[in-house]
Design a protein around this motif. Structure first.
Motif, PDB file in Angstrom:
ATOM      1  N   LEU A  92       0.780  -1.368  -0.091  1.00 42.15           N
ATOM      2  CA  LEU A  92       0.011   0.040   0.013  1.00 42.15           C
ATOM      3  C   LEU A  92       0.934   1.149  -0.051  1.00 42.15           C
ATOM      4  O   LEU A  92       1.908   1.264   0.484  1.00 42.15           O
ATOM      5  N   ARG A  93       0.420   2.098  -0.638  1.00 42.46           N
ATOM      6  CA  ARG A  93       1.135   3.574  -0.607  1.00 42.46           C
ATOM      7  C   ARG A  93       0.566   4.440   0.545  1.00 42.46           C
ATOM      8  O   ARG A  93      -0.477   4.518   0.871  1.00 42.46           O
ATOM      9  N   GLY A  94       1.540   5.242   0.952  1.00 39.54           N
ATOM     10  CA  GLY A  94       1.524   6.491   1.916  1.00 39.54           C
ATOM     11  C   GLY A  94       0.256   6.265   2.838  1.00 39.54           C
ATOM     12  O   GLY A  94       0.401   5.458   3.714  1.00 39.54           O
ATOM     13  N   GLU A  95      -0.545   7.090   2.602  1.00 44.30           N
ATOM     14  CA  GLU A  95      -1.659   7.277   3.605  1.00 44.30           C
ATOM     15  C   GLU A  95      -2.363   6.002   3.643  1.00 44.30           C
ATOM     16  O   GLU A  95      -2.832   5.740   4.813  1.00 44.30           O
ATOM     17  N   TYR A  96      -2.646   4.964   2.690  1.00 43.52           N
ATOM     18  CA  TYR A  96      -3.358   3.737   3.046  1.00 43.52           C
ATOM     19  C   TYR A  96      -2.521   2.862   3.848  1.00 43.52           C
ATOM     20  O   TYR A  96      -2.970   2.247   4.936  1.00 43.52           O
ATOM     21  N   LEU A  97      -1.139   2.996   3.598  1.00 44.74           N
ATOM     22  CA  LEU A  97      -0.357   2.305   4.858  1.00 44.74           C
ATOM     23  C   LEU A  97      -0.483   2.688   6.271  1.00 44.74           C
ATOM     24  O   LEU A  97      -0.581   2.261   7.170  1.00 44.74           O
ATOM     25  N   ALA A  98      -0.546   4.310   6.318  1.00 39.88           N
ATOM     26  CA  ALA A  98      -0.772   4.866   7.671  1.00 39.88           C
ATOM     27  C   ALA A  98      -1.771   4.466   8.176  1.00 39.88           C
ATOM     28  O   ALA A  98      -2.034   4.036   9.404  1.00 39.88           O
ATOM     29  N   LEU A  99      -3.014   4.203   7.513  1.00 34.50           N
ATOM     30  CA  LEU A  99      -4.456   3.855   8.128  1.00 34.50           C
ATOM     31  C   LEU A  99      -4.408   2.429   8.494  1.00 34.50           C
ATOM     32  O   LEU A  99      -4.824   2.236   9.705  1.00 34.50           O
ATOM     33  N   THR A 100      -3.571   1.679   7.657  1.00 30.70           N
ATOM     34  CA  THR A 100      -3.854   0.250   8.093  1.00 30.70           C
ATOM     35  C   THR A 100      -2.843  -0.175   9.351  1.00 30.70           C
ATOM     36  O   THR A 100      -3.230  -0.895  10.296  1.00 30.70           O
ATOM     37  N   THR A 101      -1.903   0.606   9.513  1.00 30.85           N
ATOM     38  CA  THR A 101      -1.021   0.359  10.498  1.00 30.85           C
ATOM     39  C   THR A 101      -1.596   0.823  11.803  1.00 30.85           C
ATOM     40  O   THR A 101      -1.367   0.111  12.899  1.00 30.85           O
TER      41      THR A 101
END
Lengths: 257, 306
Positions: free
Chosen positions: B94-103
């Motif tokens: 996942l890129r950027g903000e998507y990774l932020a949300l999943t973590t």
């Protein structure tokens, strides 16, 4: 060994509903081992898309691309690069946080890039050789005085040469160059032309997308013409220059011989 | 006063480990991790579970192995690494903000599990039977030993990361962050490199969690909320990315400020509440000032590239 190094077989790629490459029958052409192939065609003909399909940046919807027996349609871009395929991009790509020299050394397939080798400190001796090799390549493309510079200070033409250098250091078996002379001054163009001729003589197979036909026709030994994603014509530079279809679609009458 | 200094040093260095790891993930690896507290919690709980005595009487938790402290540390490193593998594998594409949300979501999930599952961490009560090892060592007071351990952990983390990043490996990681497509065109396995950086940087976080559990002798869900994640991000922004010294100074400054405010004796609950509000406001003001002039980053740049 002779025969075809790269085979593009009935490849179709659509963007949305539109066929970007391949038409109905699919795009097919092959690149013989040791060839110097020019890939030309009007804007939007699918030249860069074809490069992206070969190098794994895009996956074909159908059809296959084979490099020396490896089916590239199934492999990722990094894997394809490891088979010995090098490519440059239409818009030059560099790594801004690395220096000019590092931008080239990073291109080397490097055993120092594993955690184990870092832990054991085994990369240092190999690194010296890499730097030496990278300097030689930078010298070859005319960037020897910019070695420690930041890539932000390079001009568009220099970035293009840097990208070529990064691929050269990998000793590719086949190199795809996407408009290598765009934004490159005449002196560098002459240099580039010599580099490509030398590379070809060394046995590297080359595929070059180029709008600078003067540049291309002098050095390529065969030409593939694309139009609307389909193969329009294929032949020697002389034959292409006098091909009625190509003149009508792309060259314009002043190029006719 | 020396007590404050000691605790600033101890917790400053301890949280610096988290900031350093986040710096590796974000500034070098290009990955936004908004769930960093989860890896910290995984380490702390693993340490607690491995070193505490087996449950007896009314204890609701199921596991306690009474192992020595170093086994606890090993377990913490492994737990944090495993959690990074489990959370990293499906998400790192996942890129950027998507990774932020999943973590962030993964961290909240772990927090809910710890809060509600009594059999692992005793639910909201937490585990409080963590024994400190006998470290009244050569007459040095315990507090100094823990400060020393935090300093060693921080320096070790900084050294290992530096060594990793100063190598061709670091160069490849930089290339992947700068331009994935171009990195792939020279044969860099983007997914592998990103995954490795993510997992490697989780290990020191786990160890810091273990040290934290050892010092506080208590782990409970309210110690490991998203506030910790934001604290570490704030420290990273304060210190400025990319320099190790800046990252450490930023964290020390933030911890220092909190410890000093906390140490002020208040005469009533009301003044304490007031002070708490003032602290939050002051944090904001300092934050803006630091962002404007970036003093820590400048200091760090003068030393060395992280």
């Amino acid at each position: 060994m002779s025969g075809d190094l790269l085979v593009i077989d009935r490849v179709i790629k659509r963007f949305g509903g539109l066929k970007a490459v391949g038409g109905d029958a699919g795009l097919s052409f092959s690149v013989p081992r040791g060839a110097f192939l020019g890939l030309i065609g009007p804007n939007g003909a699918g030249k860069s898309t074809t490069f992206n399909l070969i190098s794994g940046v895009l996956k074909p919807d159908s059809g296959s691309v084979t490099l020396d027996g490896h089916n590239l349609s199934l492999a990722g871009a990094a894997k394809i690069a490891s088979y010995g395929l090098g490519r440059t991009f239409q818009t030059p790509r560099a790594f801004p946080s690395l220096t000019v020299l590092e931008n080239v050394t990073v291109g080397c397939d490097n055993r120092g890039e594993t955690i184990a080798s870092v832990a054991l400190g085994r990369w240092r001796s190999a690194e010296r050789e890499l730097r030496e090799k990278a300097r030689e390549v930078l010298d070859r493309v005319g960037l020897s005085d910019r070695v420690d510079d930041s890539v932000g200070n390079l001009s568009g033409g220099e970035l293009r040469m840097l990208e070529v250098a990064r691929q050269l250091v990998r000793d590719p078996r086949i190199l795809l160059l996407d408009e290598p002379t765009a934004g490159v001054d005449p002196t560098l163009q002459t240099k580039l032309s010599k580099i490509l001729v030398d590379l070809h003589a060394e046995g590297c197979t080359l595929v070059v997308v180029e709008h600078n036909l003067h540049f291309l026709m002098q050095i390529a030994d065969s030409i593939v013409v694309l139009q609307n994603g389909e193969l329009l014509s294929q032949g020697s530079p002389q034959a292409i220059k006098s091909d009625e279809k190509v003149i009508a679609a792309y060259l314009g009458s002043e190029h006719a011989t | 006063m020396s007590q404050i200094l000691l605790s600033i040093l101890t917790f400053g260095c301890l949280f610096s480990v988290l900031t350093l790891s986040l710096n590796l993930q974000y500034a070098r690896g290009g990955m936004i991790n908004f769930g960093i507290v989860a890896y910290f919690a995984a380490g702390a709980y693993a340490y607690a579970i491995f070193t505490q005595e087996p449950p007896k009487g009314l204890d609701q938790y199921l596991f306690g192995f009474g192992a020595p402290w170093w086994v606890g540390f090993l377990a913490a490193a492994v737990a944090s690494m495993l959690f990074a593998i489990i959370t990293g594998w499906p998400t790192l594409r996942l890129r950027g903000e998507y990774l932020a949300l999943t973590t962030f979501a993964f961290a909240e999930m772990l927090h809910s599990v710890l809060l509600n599952e009594r059999r692992i961490g005793n639910g909201s009560v937490g585990l409080s039977n963590i024994e400190r090892p006998e470290i009244g060592w050569m007459g040095i007071p315990e507090g100094y030993v823990y400060a020393g351990a935090a300093i060693i952990l921080m320096l070790g983390t900084a050294l290992v990361f530096r060594r990793l990043l100063a190598s061709p490996y670091g160069r490849a990681v930089d290339a992947v962050r700068d331009d994935e497509t171009a990195a792939q065109a020279i044969g860099k396995d983007v997914a592998r490199l990103r995954f490795q950086v993510f997992v490697i940087s989780a290990v020191p976080i786990g160890l810091a969690g273990a040290l934290y559990a050892m010092i506080t002798t208590l782990v409970s869900p309210d110690l490991f909320t998203a506030e910790v994640t934001f604290f570490v991000w704030m420290a990273l922004v304060l210190g400025g990315e990319r320099t190790i010294l800046g990252v450490v100074l930023g964290t020390l400054a933030l911890v220092g400020f909190q410890e000093i405010v906390r140490a002020i004796p208040y005469e009533s609950v009301r003044t304490a509440q007031l002070a708490k509000s003032v602290e939050v406001m002051l944090t904001g003001v300092i934050f803006i000032l630091v962002l404007r002039w970036q003093p820590f980053e400048a200091l760090g740049r003068r030393s060395k590239k992280a």
